[in-house]
Enzyme design. Structure first.
Site, PDB file in Angstrom:
ATOM      1  N   GLY A 152      12.392 -40.080 -18.451  1.00 40.25           N
ATOM      2  CA  GLY A 152      11.341 -40.724 -17.601  1.00 40.25           C
ATOM      3  C   GLY A 152      11.743 -42.026 -16.903  1.00 40.25           C
ATOM      4  O   GLY A 152      11.287 -42.285 -15.625  1.00 40.25           O
TER       5      GLY A 152
ATOM      6  N   ASN B 209       2.322 -48.094 -22.857  1.00 37.86           N
ATOM      7  CA  ASN B 209       2.982 -47.749 -24.093  1.00 37.86           C
ATOM      8  C   ASN B 209       2.823 -48.847 -25.095  1.00 37.86           C
ATOM      9  O   ASN B 209       2.629 -48.445 -26.378  1.00 37.86           O
ATOM     10  CB  ASN B 209       4.515 -47.469 -23.917  1.00 37.86           C
ATOM     11  CG  ASN B 209       4.998 -48.797 -23.025  1.00 37.86           C
ATOM     12  OD1 ASN B 209       4.579 -49.063 -22.048  1.00 37.86           O
ATOM     13  ND2 ASN B 209       6.029 -49.403 -23.469  1.00 37.86           N
TER      14      ASN B 209
ATOM     15  N   HIS C 214      10.316 -36.190 -24.151  1.00 39.34           N
ATOM     16  CA  HIS C 214      10.141 -36.601 -25.424  1.00 39.34           C
ATOM     17  C   HIS C 214       9.150 -37.275 -26.109  1.00 39.34           C
ATOM     18  O   HIS C 214       9.101 -37.466 -27.262  1.00 39.34           O
ATOM     19  CB  HIS C 214      11.705 -37.341 -25.991  1.00 39.34           C
ATOM     20  CG  HIS C 214      11.743 -38.563 -25.401  1.00 39.34           C
ATOM     21  ND1 HIS C 214      11.343 -39.577 -26.585  1.00 39.34           N
ATOM     22  CD2 HIS C 214      12.095 -39.245 -24.392  1.00 39.34           C
ATOM     23  CE1 HIS C 214      11.526 -40.768 -25.800  1.00 39.34           C
ATOM     24  NE2 HIS C 214      12.084 -40.811 -24.291  1.00 39.34           N
TER      25      HIS C 214
ATOM     26  N   THR D 193      24.282 -30.700 -11.527  1.00 42.74           N
ATOM     27  CA  THR D 193      23.880 -29.254 -11.917  1.00 42.74           C
ATOM     28  C   THR D 193      22.690 -29.652 -13.170  1.00 42.74           C
ATOM     29  O   THR D 193      22.782 -30.427 -14.062  1.00 42.74           O
ATOM     30  CB  THR D 193      25.001 -28.828 -12.863  1.00 42.74           C
ATOM     31  OG1 THR D 193      26.016 -28.551 -12.104  1.00 42.74           O
ATOM     32  CG2 THR D 193      24.692 -27.319 -13.480  1.00 42.74           C
TER      33      THR D 193
ATOM     34  N   CYS E 106      11.924 -58.062 -29.161  1.00 45.10           N
ATOM     35  CA  CYS E 106      12.432 -59.278 -29.386  1.00 45.10           C
ATOM     36  C   CYS E 106      14.104 -59.246 -29.471  1.00 45.10           C
ATOM     37  O   CYS E 106      14.652 -58.217 -29.791  1.00 45.10           O
ATOM     38  CB  CYS E 106      12.148 -59.712 -30.875  1.00 45.10           C
ATOM     39  SG  CYS E 106      10.359 -60.198 -31.015  1.00 45.10           S
TER      40      CYS E 106
HETATM   41  C1  LIG Z   1       9.031 -43.969 -22.815  1.00 42.58           C
HETATM   42  C2  LIG Z   1       8.700 -44.362 -21.578  1.00 42.58           C
HETATM   43  C3  LIG Z   1       9.346 -44.636 -20.222  1.00 42.58           C
HETATM   44  C4  LIG Z   1      11.031 -43.846 -20.437  1.00 42.58           C
HETATM   45  O1  LIG Z   1      10.912 -42.733 -20.519  1.00 42.58           O
HETATM   46  P1  LIG Z   1      12.445 -42.171 -21.298  1.00 42.58           P
HETATM   47  O2  LIG Z   1      12.553 -40.646 -21.137  1.00 42.58           O
HETATM   48  O3  LIG Z   1      12.471 -42.689 -22.449  1.00 42.58           O
HETATM   49  O4  LIG Z   1      13.489 -42.668 -20.251  1.00 42.58           O
HETATM   50  C5  LIG Z   1       8.994 -45.009 -19.399  1.00 42.58           C
HETATM   51  N1  LIG Z   1       7.617 -45.255 -19.208  1.00 42.58           N
HETATM   52  C6  LIG Z   1       6.801 -45.315 -20.321  1.00 42.58           C
HETATM   53  C7  LIG Z   1       5.454 -45.609 -19.987  1.00 42.58           C
HETATM   54  C8  LIG Z   1       7.237 -44.961 -21.459  1.00 42.58           C
HETATM   55  O5  LIG Z   1       6.604 -44.887 -22.562  1.00 42.58           O
END
Ligand SMILES: *Cc1c(COP(=O)(O)O)cnc(C)c1O
Length: 386
Positions: A71, A154, A204, A240, A328
């Site tokens: 992500g 998040n 994930h 790749t 933190c």
């Molecule tokens: C977890 C998360 C990401 C990062 O995703 P990864 O696959 O862990 O790099 C980015 N943005 C938000 C809102 C997320 O919750």
């Protein structure tokens, strides 16, 4: 002691059905999708099927899906790639983004400002952590290259009014990116409805593997590759392809789509029980984020005069894995940017707790959790000595 996982917004376990779909591509069907021969064709066909499945969920064309490594990479490609390409094309050099973005967006925006000469305008939040479309409307102008607002937060679970913000961007002919990494498990991802030009996903968070993501890139959106090299992913992301992970990503996304309602119903009842009980039982507690427009698996709080990290340690010792909103640093605890952006003072903002549910959460676990939490908050309060 049973170890109870209540941190599904940090990551989820791999769905066994997803693992099953991935396994053949590690050994038996190991080809390189760029190879001409049949080993390559077999791998290429798996990647292209995964692209079609992903496009089906997003309601877009297969060639509008770019597979990435996570992500965060999708966010980086969206922001850096679009900002640089748009500036080259139109001269626009301003980025509008919210004060509640994941670091994958906010740190990228900061780098674009510091090293690449862009100007970043940070959009204020309302007290629920929501980006009001009126704020975007006021800030957007002819210098704006790109707007980036996350679909769901998040830390505090708030869902943003993405279609309304998208409409404003479209009206002003400005490219709109949304980080939907956190939203993907529970919210529909129709890019037409959302009116986005760029949308980030990460495997994930929806029971897929770690280390794989995708970026939707609407046809015609200017984008410079961030990873240069071979011509994979339509020349927008060299390297790749990680075939088994891409297969797993698509299968997990397909399952998230087909089981969305069932999964939402399962977690939202438990979430509401957590929110009701904590606000009632624990003095000086507040819900953070939007009480209504929030992710169904997501409950987040602040407790006045509590050290959030200490509370997490006490919870972990009691068998419960939760999270705090604040990133933190040891020795120098600071509330997260999001806590400040929703107007919480330090004495509240330091005591954040995030409880996020998922496929393995049971009513019994939640009952037991709600039994021990008030005592642990008390303990953290008295140990904190504030
Ligand atoms: C977890 C998360 C990401 C990062 O995703 P990864 O696959 O862990 O790099 C980015 N943005 C938000 C809102 C997320 O919750």
């Amino acid at each position: 002691m049973e170890k109870v996982y209540l941190d599904y917004s940090a990551t989820t376990p791999l769905d066994p059905r997803v693992l099953e779909a991935m396994l053949p591509y590690f050994q038996e069907k190991f080809g390189n999708p760029s190879s001409i021969h049949r080993f390559g064709q077999q791998a290429e066909s798996a990647v292209e099927t995964a692209r079609e499945i992903t496009a089906g969920v997003l309601n877009c064309k297969a060639e509008e899906i770019i597979f990435t490594s996570c992500g965060s990479e999708s966010d980086n490609l969206a922001l850096r790639g679009a900002a640089l390409a748009i500036r080259e094309k139109t001269g626009a050099n301003q980025i509008l983004t919210s004060r509640a973005e994941h670091h994958a967006v906010s740190k990228t925006a900061e780098q674009l400002e510091r090293y690449f000469g862009f100007e970043v305008k940070w959009l204020d939040l309302d007290p629920f952590g929501r980006v009001d479309p009126a704020v975007v409307k006021k800030a957007i102008n002819e210098k704006t290259a790109l707007v980036s607002v996350m679909a769901a937060n998040n830390e505090i679970g708030t869902i943003n009014p993405i279609p309304e913000i998208g409409e404003i961007c479209r009206h002003n002919r400005v490219i709109f990116h949304s980080d939907a990494v956190q939203a993907a498990t529970y919210l529909p991802l129709d890019v037409e409805h959302m009116k986005v030009d760029l949308l980030s996903l990460g495997g994930h968070k929806f029971y897929g593997p770690k280390g794989v993501g995708a970026l939707f890139v609407r046809s015609g959106t200017p984008l410079l590759p961030v990873l240069t090299g071979g011509g994979q992913e339509f020349g927008l992301r060299a390297g790749t392809q990680n075939v088994p992970y891409i297969v797993g990503f698509a299968e997990a996304l397909r399952l998230a789509q087909s089981e969305r309602e069932k999964r939402s119903a399962q977690v939202s009842l438990l979430r509401d029980r957590i929110i009701g009980s904590i606000l009632e039982e624990i003095p000086d507690s507040r819900l953070t984020g939007d009480p209504k427009d929030r992710l169904p698996q997501h409950a987040s709080f602040v407790f006045k005069n509590v050290d959030g990290n200490l509370l997490l340690t006490l919870l972990d010792a009691a068998g419960y894995a939760c999270s705090s909103g604040s990133a933190c640093k040891t020795g120098n605890p600071e509330p997260s940017e999001v806590m400040a952006a929703i107007g919480l003072s330090r004495e509240w903002g330091l005591g954040s707790l995030r409880v996020t549910l998922g496929s393995g959460t049971t009513p019994e676990q939640i009952s037991a959790f709600l039994q021990v939490l008030p005592g642990l908050v008390n303990q953290a309060r008295s140990l904190g000595g504030k």
